[in-house]
Design a protein around this motif. Structure first.
Motif, PDB file in Angstrom:
ATOM      1  N   GLY A 391       0.840  -1.179  -0.040  1.00  0.00           N
ATOM      2  CA  GLY A 391       0.017   0.025   0.059  1.00  0.00           C
ATOM      3  C   GLY A 391       0.935   1.318  -0.076  1.00  0.00           C
ATOM      4  N   GLU A 392       0.463   2.190   1.019  1.00  0.00           N
ATOM      5  CA  GLU A 392       0.947   3.544   0.844  1.00  0.00           C
ATOM      6  C   GLU A 392       2.567   3.696   1.052  1.00  0.00           C
ATOM      7  OE1 GLU A 392      -3.309   3.672   1.522  1.00  0.00           O
ATOM      8  OE2 GLU A 392      -1.705   2.523   2.300  1.00  0.00           O
ATOM      9  N   ASP A 393       3.011   2.805   1.740  1.00  0.00           N
ATOM     10  CA  ASP A 393       4.584   2.977   1.961  1.00  0.00           C
ATOM     11  C   ASP A 393       5.420   2.919   0.557  1.00  0.00           C
ATOM     12  OD1 ASP A 393       4.493   3.559   4.526  1.00  0.00           O
ATOM     13  OD2 ASP A 393       4.956   1.679   4.990  1.00  0.00           O
ATOM     14  N   GLY A 394       4.734   2.119  -0.472  1.00  0.00           N
ATOM     15  CA  GLY A 394       5.160   2.333  -1.750  1.00  0.00           C
ATOM     16  C   GLY A 394       6.330   1.290  -2.173  1.00  0.00           C
ATOM     17  N   ALA A 395       7.228   1.719  -3.222  1.00  0.00           N
ATOM     18  CA  ALA A 395       8.132   0.973  -3.840  1.00  0.00           C
ATOM     19  C   ALA A 395       9.154   0.425  -3.167  1.00  0.00           C
ATOM     20  CB  ALA A 395       8.825   1.888  -4.711  1.00  0.00           C
ATOM     21  N   THR A 396       9.301   0.928  -2.016  1.00  0.00           N
ATOM     22  CA  THR A 396      10.490   0.515  -1.005  1.00  0.00           C
ATOM     23  C   THR A 396      10.128  -0.677   0.072  1.00  0.00           C
ATOM     24  OG1 THR A 396      10.015   2.538   0.510  1.00  0.00           O
ATOM     25  CG2 THR A 396      12.047   2.723  -0.999  1.00  0.00           C
ATOM     26  N   LYS A 535       7.937 -12.623 -12.978  1.00  0.00           N
ATOM     27  CA  LYS A 535       9.336 -13.212 -13.205  1.00  0.00           C
ATOM     28  C   LYS A 535       9.693 -14.006 -11.861  1.00  0.00           C
ATOM     29  CE  LYS A 535      10.925 -10.294 -16.920  1.00  0.00           C
ATOM     30  NZ  LYS A 535      12.181  -9.373 -17.054  1.00  0.00           N
ATOM     31  N   GLY A 536       9.907 -15.322 -12.017  1.00  0.00           N
ATOM     32  CA  GLY A 536      10.543 -16.231 -10.931  1.00  0.00           C
ATOM     33  C   GLY A 536       9.563 -16.715  -9.739  1.00  0.00           C
ATOM     34  N   GLY A 537       8.369 -16.582  -9.943  1.00  0.00           N
ATOM     35  CA  GLY A 537       7.534 -16.999  -8.693  1.00  0.00           C
ATOM     36  C   GLY A 537       6.518 -18.285  -9.312  1.00  0.00           C
ATOM     37  N   LEU A 538       5.306 -18.063  -9.027  1.00  0.00           N
ATOM     38  CA  LEU A 538       4.699 -19.654  -9.216  1.00  0.00           C
ATOM     39  C   LEU A 538       4.121 -19.708 -10.665  1.00  0.00           C
ATOM     40  CD1 LEU A 538       2.532 -21.741  -8.120  1.00  0.00           C
ATOM     41  CD2 LEU A 538       0.580 -19.773  -8.297  1.00  0.00           C
ATOM     42  N   GLY A 559       0.384 -11.547 -12.117  1.00  0.00           N
ATOM     43  CA  GLY A 559       1.414 -11.031 -11.146  1.00  0.00           C
ATOM     44  C   GLY A 559       1.857  -9.701 -11.134  1.00  0.00           C
ATOM     45  N   VAL A 560       2.727  -9.386 -10.490  1.00  0.00           N
ATOM     46  CA  VAL A 560       3.301  -7.996 -10.529  1.00  0.00           C
ATOM     47  C   VAL A 560       4.332  -7.901 -11.710  1.00  0.00           C
ATOM     48  CG1 VAL A 560       4.748  -6.179  -9.401  1.00  0.00           C
ATOM     49  CG2 VAL A 560       3.166  -7.508  -8.156  1.00  0.00           C
ATOM     50  N   PRO A 561       3.795  -7.044 -12.705  1.00  0.00           N
ATOM     51  CA  PRO A 561       4.866  -6.985 -13.936  1.00  0.00           C
ATOM     52  C   PRO A 561       6.238  -6.550 -13.530  1.00  0.00           C
ATOM     53  CG  PRO A 561       3.207  -5.247 -13.990  1.00  0.00           C
ATOM     54  CD  PRO A 561       2.914  -6.036 -12.581  1.00  0.00           C
ATOM     55  N   ASP A 562       7.156  -6.497 -14.643  1.00  0.00           N
ATOM     56  CA  ASP A 562       8.553  -5.902 -14.085  1.00  0.00           C
ATOM     57  C   ASP A 562       8.897  -4.542 -13.819  1.00  0.00           C
ATOM     58  OD1 ASP A 562      11.388  -6.646 -14.012  1.00  0.00           O
ATOM     59  OD2 ASP A 562      11.584  -6.483 -16.174  1.00  0.00           O
ATOM     60  N   ILE A 563       8.040  -4.139 -13.116  1.00  0.00           N
ATOM     61  CA  ILE A 563       8.205  -2.468 -12.440  1.00  0.00           C
ATOM     62  C   ILE A 563       8.245  -2.619 -11.186  1.00  0.00           C
ATOM     63  CG2 ILE A 563       6.788  -1.857 -14.398  1.00  0.00           C
ATOM     64  CD1 ILE A 563       4.271  -1.844 -12.310  1.00  0.00           C
ATOM     65  N   PHE A 564       8.727  -1.268 -10.526  1.00  0.00           N
ATOM     66  CA  PHE A 564       8.487  -1.182  -9.115  1.00  0.00           C
ATOM     67  C   PHE A 564       7.098  -0.518  -8.877  1.00  0.00           C
ATOM     68  CE2 PHE A 564      12.988  -1.395  -9.384  1.00  0.00           C
ATOM     69  CZ  PHE A 564      13.583  -2.247  -8.244  1.00  0.00           C
ATOM     70  N   VAL A 577      -1.729  -3.735 -11.018  1.00  0.00           N
ATOM     71  CA  VAL A 577      -0.812  -4.556 -11.423  1.00  0.00           C
ATOM     72  C   VAL A 577      -1.774  -5.890 -12.045  1.00  0.00           C
ATOM     73  CG1 VAL A 577       0.894  -3.841  -9.825  1.00  0.00           C
ATOM     74  CG2 VAL A 577      -0.763  -5.754  -9.261  1.00  0.00           C
ATOM     75  N   GLY A 578      -3.200  -5.890 -11.993  1.00  0.00           N
ATOM     76  CA  GLY A 578      -3.880  -6.888 -12.573  1.00  0.00           C
ATOM     77  C   GLY A 578      -4.006  -8.133 -11.762  1.00  0.00           C
ATOM     78  N   ILE A 579      -4.344  -8.031 -10.624  1.00  0.00           N
ATOM     79  CA  ILE A 579      -4.668  -9.022  -9.749  1.00  0.00           C
ATOM     80  C   ILE A 579      -5.691  -9.014  -8.922  1.00  0.00           C
ATOM     81  CG2 ILE A 579      -2.233 -10.165 -10.026  1.00  0.00           C
ATOM     82  CD1 ILE A 579      -1.675  -9.169  -6.945  1.00  0.00           C
ATOM     83  N   SER A 580      -6.497  -7.847  -9.143  1.00  0.00           N
ATOM     84  CA  SER A 580      -7.878  -7.775  -8.480  1.00  0.00           C
ATOM     85  C   SER A 580      -8.610  -8.780  -9.126  1.00  0.00           C
ATOM     86  CB  SER A 580      -8.493  -6.149  -8.720  1.00  0.00           C
ATOM     87  OG  SER A 580      -8.703  -6.177 -10.082  1.00  0.00           O
ATOM     88  N   ALA A 581      -9.835  -9.116  -8.519  1.00  0.00           N
ATOM     89  CA  ALA A 581     -11.057  -9.883  -8.822  1.00  0.00           C
ATOM     90  C   ALA A 581     -11.358  -9.405 -10.375  1.00  0.00           C
ATOM     91  CB  ALA A 581     -12.058  -9.996  -7.796  1.00  0.00           C
TER      92      ALA A 581
END
Length: 588
Positions: A391-396, A535-538, A559-564, A577-581
């Motif tokens: 959430g709000e804490d973001g990329a880091t 990349k790299g997961g399930l 899943g999460v694409p190749d971005i932060f 990122v495309g994983i909502s219902a």
């Protein structure tokens, strides 16, 4: 009518035009501005309130951005952002499309280094200082503000060790407030307490022993004194350190008295400081509290159970165990590398060690995970809080890399509970004894089950679970992504719902290959869903399995694409990122 000084400041050049005797009034205005915004928009509070005077003094004395200012633990930097051209948009802090809650290089030239995690400022500022020397920039100043207990981290000490043998214009500000998110711990904290108590009568100064020109401790809320010391130190050559004493939450009584809660208090009344009431009694528990209450249960019945966390006893809820079993629960400070190897050492002596680290912070101990745990097959039980989108804490702070960075390591187990009962049962299973280390990852926030505290049941390692049968398309999910997967199916017309199955793989490692053989023989289309990187997961593991066994079913990986991913609410980012219902249903 009283003039509002803060409104006259668009950048630090404007600040430097204000007479010094008026700065205490400006400090009051800056505090009130931070309090009023955070009260309604939420965010980190106590850390920035504690450095208001320091922030003003730094930009008043030094020629920022020509002089380079690096903040350690970026949630100290709200005042810095407001004074450096972001006052009018500060209300967008941590919101989707708004400014980041931490200093960020592509947001402002005044943000010289991105600082979401702790203990990086001295290294970064030292690198800048040596670069300036090599370029012949002899007048440029470099300042690292180290606060919220981050001085005790190993990386900070590595940087101090290097800084002491350099000839650089480096000034380290030690913002000593005796607290990070939780109260500081360790021998260094005790040393600072003695320094504050005895002042110059301490004969052995740890910083002078490292060849740093030490001054202090001084009152960090005395603006005139801080400015005077900064002016003096600016003209001294070589690396130096100024030790200032501050109060986290300064200027808001509740934030001073309850520093843990007011680190990031959520919404509160800006006038009274009182927290906005939350009706949480009827809500499911947070996953962190399920962990905290369960480890107390396990420790009550098994005297070999140990709990470890690096500086997050409240955030991880290990505080519950620390209260009940103080001799068997350890806060080791901001020291993830030490936490991992300390856990491994204890586990070699037949203790059942739960090491609780936020997913994003385990990244700082990757070599220790490989070398000190997995290589030696030491069965540490890792509980990775805040996995996935946070959430709000973001990329880091997103815990989106753990599936990928753990998946490639031999000799480990990776499990993602889809609900509170599964978390409880895998913790129970792990402390019964495993041959390998296990990584249990769970998200920030609440679960969905009220009556989660059921009798323990042992979980069979490496076994998936069918959540619903289908015959044409199947969703393979991991952990709490099953919630959105099942919702996605319900969004379909009734006839189409019947053709879609859903399986919770539960274990990324070892994969349930018996289940995957059945899946590829039964279904024409397989969709994998995970709250980590594509990349790299399930999805990668399932695709690899298909290639290895010559299966030809269509595979789609969500899943999460190749971005932060940036900051925003969890729901907003999950949609992006495309994983909502809704997004999953588009692929069915």
């Amino acid at each position: 009518m009283k003039k509002n000084l803060l409104n006259t400041i668009r950048c630090p050049k404007d600040l430097r035009k204000i007479p010094q005797e008026k700065l205490p009034l400006l400090a009051q205005e800056l505090r009130e501005f931070i309090i009023n915004i955070v009260a309604t928009k939420e965010g980190h509070l106590g850390a920035s309130l504690g450095v208001v005077e320091l922030t003003l003094a730094l930009h008043y004395v030094f020629n920022t951005p020509e002089d380079l200012l690096v903040w350690d633990v970026g949630h100290q930097a709200y005042g810095h952002k407001i004074l450096t051209g972001r006052k009018e948009i500060f209300h967008t802090n941590r919101q989707l499309g708004g400014i980041s809650g931490f200093p960020k290089r592509d947001e402002s030239e005044f943000d010289t280094f991105g600082v979401g995690h702790s203990s990086t400022a001295i290294s970064a500022a030292l690198g800048m200082a040596i670069a300036s020397r090599l370029k012949g920039e002899t007048k440029r100043q470099h300042i690292a503000v180290v606060g919220d207990a981050s001085i005790a981290s190993g990386m900070a000490f590595e940087a101090l060790n290097h800084a002491g043998v350099t000839d650089t214009n480096l000034l380290i500000i030690l913002n000593d407030n005796a607290i990070g998110i939780d109260p500081s711990v360790g021998a260094l904290k005790d040393y600072f307490t003695k320094v504050k108590t005895n002042g110059d009568s301490i004969s052995d100064n740890i910083f002078e022993a490292l060849n740093l020109n030490y001054s202090g401790p001084i009152d960090g809320h005395n603006l005139d004194l801080v400015i005077s010391e900064l002016e003096r130190l600016k003209d001294l050559s070589g690396p130096k350190i100024l030790h200032i004493i501050t109060t986290k939450g300064k200027g808001l009584r509740q934030a001073e008295e309850n520093q843990v809660v007011y680190h990031a208090p959520g919404k509160f009344n800006a006038l009274t400081g009182d927290l906005t009431p939350k009706n949480e009694d009827s809500l499911p528990l947070k996953f962190q509290d399920v962990f905290g209450k369960t480890i107390v249960e396990l420790a009550t019945n098994n005297e070999k159970v140990i709990g470890i966390t690096p500086a997050m006893p409240t955030g991880s809820s290990l505080k519950f165990m620390m209260d009940e079993f103080p001799d068997r629960a350890f806060d080791v400070g901001i020291a993830e590398q030490h936490a991992v190897t300390f856990a491994a050492g204890m586990a070699t002596q037949d203790f059942k060690v739960f090491c609780n680290i936020y997913s994003t912070f385990l990244q700082r101990a990757y070599d220790q995970v490989i070398h000190d745990v997995c290589l030696q097959k030491i069965p540490v039980i890792f509980c990775l809080d805040r996995a996935g989108i946070v959430g709000e804490d973001g990329a880091t702070h997103h815990g989106i890399f753990d599936l990928a960075y753990l998946n490639c390591i031999p000799n480990l187990i990776i499990f993602a509970p889809r609900n509170e009962v599964e978390l409880r049962n895998i913790m129970y299973t792990a402390q019964l004894g495993l041959e390998l280390p296990i990584f249990i990852r769970y998200p920030r926030g609440r679960g969905n089950i009220l009556n989660w505290q059921r009798p323990f049941e042992k979980i069979e390692i490496g076994k998936a679970e069918v959540l619903r049968e289908g015959f044409e398309t199947v969703i393979l999910c991991l952990g709490t992504t099953s919630v959105n997967a099942l919702k996605a199916i319900k969004l379909l017309p009734p006839k189409k719902q019947n053709i879609v199955g859903c399986i919770d793989m539960r274990f990324l490692k070892p994969l349930d290959e018996e289940m995957l053989h059945k899946v590829f023989k039964k279904y024409k289309k397989i969709i994998t869903v995970e709250d980590g990187t594509i990349k790299g997961g399930l999805g990668t593991s399932v695709a690899t399995f298909a290639v290895t066994h010559n299966y030809t079913s269509k595979i789609e990986i969500l899943g999460v694409p190749d971005i932060f991913p940036e900051h925003g609410s969890i729901d907003q980012l999950t949609e992006l990122v495309g994983i909502s219902a809704e997004k999953i249903s588009e692929h069915l």
